[in-house]
Design an enzyme around this catalytic site. Structure first.
Site: not given
Ligand SMILES: [Fe+2]
Length: 270
Positions: A147, A193
């Protein structure tokens, strides 16, 4: 901060009852916790960890061609992460330093939100180094190096996104109350995000959460789309444990960028 051995994984984590995985995760966290060196410490990744990286990054790179915004792809092309093995944070940091002046620092796990956001104001990204559980390569309930690198480091290879992240970090430092920081966190969630924008007549994403999620990046076009209104984002709830059913779509990445920079510049000043 608790010691790495004490860092618990969420109850729904696929590795929660795998003692070998938990031990490995704790060992990498212990390496990451060593702040004695200026650069992120070296991690000797196993063949299995490299294999998880390869599986996910190859699949995502194909999806990004259609579903990632152009500016993110500019950053990813410049950074040029390896497809076949987990990159060392020190290597990524050195490359980002020369591209956009950002550096990557290793952390053993989740850090307090003020610490994480505050570091962004100094063009510093705090990154975990462990890899998700190998049984579910396309899913992680917590940030892992996949991520951090594919979602965030690739973005930071773009000068425009690098500036946006820094602006967010500077804004976070002006949050004087928990309520203000909470509003900031919601905006960060729905933009950096999970931000989406129309581009070339398609809905695309510049959000790290979507860009690094094999499952969710293929589903976000079916989410309920709301107009790109930052004041609404700041009051909107989200659930981190499932796919986002509401996203805020801007007519273009340029528009999102302008509105976000204006919001971050004025945040906490009145
Ligand atoms: Fe993140």
């Amino acid at each position: 901060m608790s010691s790495p051995e004490e860092i618990a994984v969420p109850a729904h984590h696929p590795g929660v009852s795998d003692p070998v995985y938990l031990q490995r995760r704790a060992a990498i966290a212990a390496v990451s916790a060593d702040q004695s060196c200026a650069v992120a410490p070296f991690v000797a990744y196993t063949a299995e960890e490299d294999s998880v990286w390869r599986t996910v990054s190859e699949a995502l790179s194909i999806l990004h061609a259609e579903l990632a915004t152009d500016e993110y792809r500019v950053g990813a092309a410049a950074l040029d992460l390896p497809l076949d093995r987990v990159p060392q944070l020190a290597w990524v940091s050195e490359r980002l330093e020369s591209l956009t002046g950002w550096q990557i620092r290793a952390v053993p796990g989740l850090v307090p939100t003020r610490t994480f956001y505050g570091a962004l104001s100094e063009r510093t990204f705090l990154s975990t180094q462990y890899v998700r559980h190998p049984s579910v390569p396309f899913y992680t309930p917590e940030p892992d190096i996949i991520h951090e690198m594919i979602g965030h480091a690739n973005a930071l290879g773009s000068p425009r996104l690098a500036t946006l992240y820094e602006a967010a970090g500077r804004a976070s430092r002006r949050a004087v109350s928990d309520a203000q920081l909470d509003e900031f966190s919601r905006v960060f969630w729905f933009t950096i995000e999970f931000g989406v924008a129309w581009e070339h007549a398609r809905l695309r994403t510049y959000g790290a959460g979507l860009l690094s999620s094999f499952g969710e990046i293929q589903e976000f076009r079916t989410s309920t789309l709301r107009p790109f209104d930052i004041s609404v984002m700041g009051q909107s709830d989200y659930d981190i444990t499932r796919f986002q059913d509401v996203l805020f779509a801007s007519p273009s990445f340029d528009v999102a960028e302008d509105l976000m920079l204006a919001y971050f510049a004025s945040f906490g000043t009145d």
